[in-house]
Design a protein around this motif. Structure first.
Motif, short mmCIF file in Angstrom:
data_model
loop_
_atom_site.label_atom_id
_atom_site.label_comp_id
_atom_site.label_asym_id
_atom_site.label_seq_id
_atom_site.Cartn_x
_atom_site.Cartn_y
_atom_site.Cartn_z
N GLN A 1 170.23 77.30 109.68
CA GLN A 1 169.47 77.42 108.49
C GLN A 1 168.08 76.91 109.05
O GLN A 1 167.06 76.82 108.34
N ARG B 1 177.49 71.91 109.33
CA ARG B 1 177.79 72.42 107.87
C ARG B 1 178.83 73.67 108.27
O ARG B 1 178.48 74.45 109.12
N ASN B 2 179.45 74.02 107.35
CA ASN B 2 180.19 75.16 107.09
C ASN B 2 180.57 75.80 105.69
O ASN B 2 180.52 74.69 104.90
N TRP B 3 180.70 76.87 105.88
CA TRP B 3 180.80 77.51 104.19
C TRP B 3 181.87 78.36 104.07
O TRP B 3 182.38 78.85 105.30
N ARG C 1 180.16 79.26 96.00
CA ARG C 1 179.85 78.94 97.49
C ARG C 1 180.19 77.64 97.64
O ARG C 1 179.39 76.61 97.38
N GLN D 1 180.05 74.65 100.25
CA GLN D 1 179.06 74.13 101.37
C GLN D 1 179.92 72.76 101.87
O GLN D 1 180.04 71.97 101.04
N ASP E 1 179.65 69.52 104.22
CA ASP E 1 178.76 68.69 105.12
C ASP E 1 179.72 67.77 105.94
O ASP E 1 180.36 67.10 105.40
N SER F 1 186.29 81.64 107.83
CA SER F 1 185.40 81.52 106.46
C SER F 1 184.07 82.06 106.75
O SER F 1 183.37 82.53 105.87
N THR G 1 182.10 80.95 109.33
CA THR G 1 181.17 79.95 109.90
C THR G 1 182.00 78.62 110.60
O THR G 1 183.32 78.75 110.14
#
Length: 311
Positions: free
Chosen positions: A40, A96-98, A117, A119, A121, A210, A212
């Protein structure tokens, strides 16, 4: 010689273009040390430090992967091969992944496109090489195996290209085997090679299901760039702790698998001095086909010839 690149928006971009001016010129055999951003476009050195947000010097309309470069290598010419040797990778303290909540073929199949969505951490411990998160009131831990998702030379075509799909020039390969001690070999298409890198991953499963991995900044990336004048490639190839690896990319998973297998069979023909049919027979005994990722527009398959499997 060891070169250091400081984090600054002036060294960042988010697309490939053979016309981008290099931020640094090195000699073959030189080592480069740097930090990379999180996905990000942020970076924080510790939990006590607020994330600094960076941007691209190329001012793309839509930002994708934050990548550093391009780095020119003296003497690199089209038709040669650039070896990217990964000496050391130290992930940052967070990742992070989502999952879900966005249009994607796998989300449609799993029925989570319309969900919120998620997230996740992660707290990362580079000293112990572990990561932890909380989901559903439970703590989950994983061992880390850091690698760079994106390493690319400039494509031969004119114009700007998005970073998401990998290709013959490398790019967003997202292969979890490209860890410390590995070498990625990329076919050079332009003068100077114009190498870029980024997209740190703390750990990833094959497929990147997913969309990520644990996306993280890297506190240290230490790589060496080596030009091979007598080596010829049309697709990326790698020598890793797991074995020799070839790659295939295509929207059709069958075609991606066929590409990776064809590259491996050609490698085995030359390496062992055998016919194409003989190499195919041996590949069915010794070579593993892995789904690298299914989420980058074109799907990826990598073929692994493990060290010592054929004696």
């Amino acid at each position: 010689m060891i070169h250091t690149i400081a984090l600054d928006s002036s060294v960042l971009h988010s697309s490939y273009n053979r016309s981008y001016k290099p931020i640094l010129t090195v000699n073959s055999g030189d080592t480069i040390q740097l930090k990379t951003l999180d996905i990000q476009w942020g970076y924080s050195a510790s939990p006590q430090e607020e994330r600094t947000i960076f941007t691209s010097r190329e001012q793309e309309e839509k930002l994708a992967h934050p990548i550093i470069g391009p780095i020119a290598v003296s003497g690199a010419k089209p038709g040669m091969v650039l070896e990217v040797r990964t000496n050391k990778l130290v992930p940052g303290w967070y990742g992070r992944n989502w999952a879900g909540g966005a249009p994607a073929w796998q989300n449609d199949k799993l029925g989570i496109t319309e969900s919120d969505r998620l997230q996740v951490d992660w707290k990362l411990d580079a000293a112990r090489m572990t990561g932890s998160c909380e989901l559903g009131g439970k703590e989950f831990k994983v061992g880390l195996s850091p690698f760079l998702g994106l390493m690319a030379v400039a494509p031969k075509e004119e114009g700007s290209f998005p970073t998401k799909p990998p290709g013959y020039f490398g790019g967003n390969i997202d292969c979890k085997e490209l860890v410390r001690g590995s070498s990625l070999f990329l076919p050079i298409s332009v003068e100077g090679a114009l190498f870029s890198l980024g997209d740190g991953h703390a750990v990833q499963g094959d497929g990147e299901s997913s969309g990520t991995a644990i996306e993280c900044p890297m506190d240290l990336v230490d790589i060496t760039l080596i030009v091979h004048e007598d080596m010829q490639l049309t697709m990326p190839r790698a020598h890793t702790p797991a074995g020799w690896i070839t790659f295939g990319f295509d929207q059709d998973l069958n075609e991606a698998a066929a590409g990776a297998l064809a590259e491996m069979i050609a490698f085995m023909q030359k390496f062992y001095g055998i016919s194409r049919t003989e190499a195919t027979a041996l590949s069915s005994v010794a070579v593993d086909l892995h789904v690298t990722q299914v989420v980058n527009g074109v799907k990826g398959v990598h073929a692994i010839l493990p060290h010592g499997v054929l004696r």
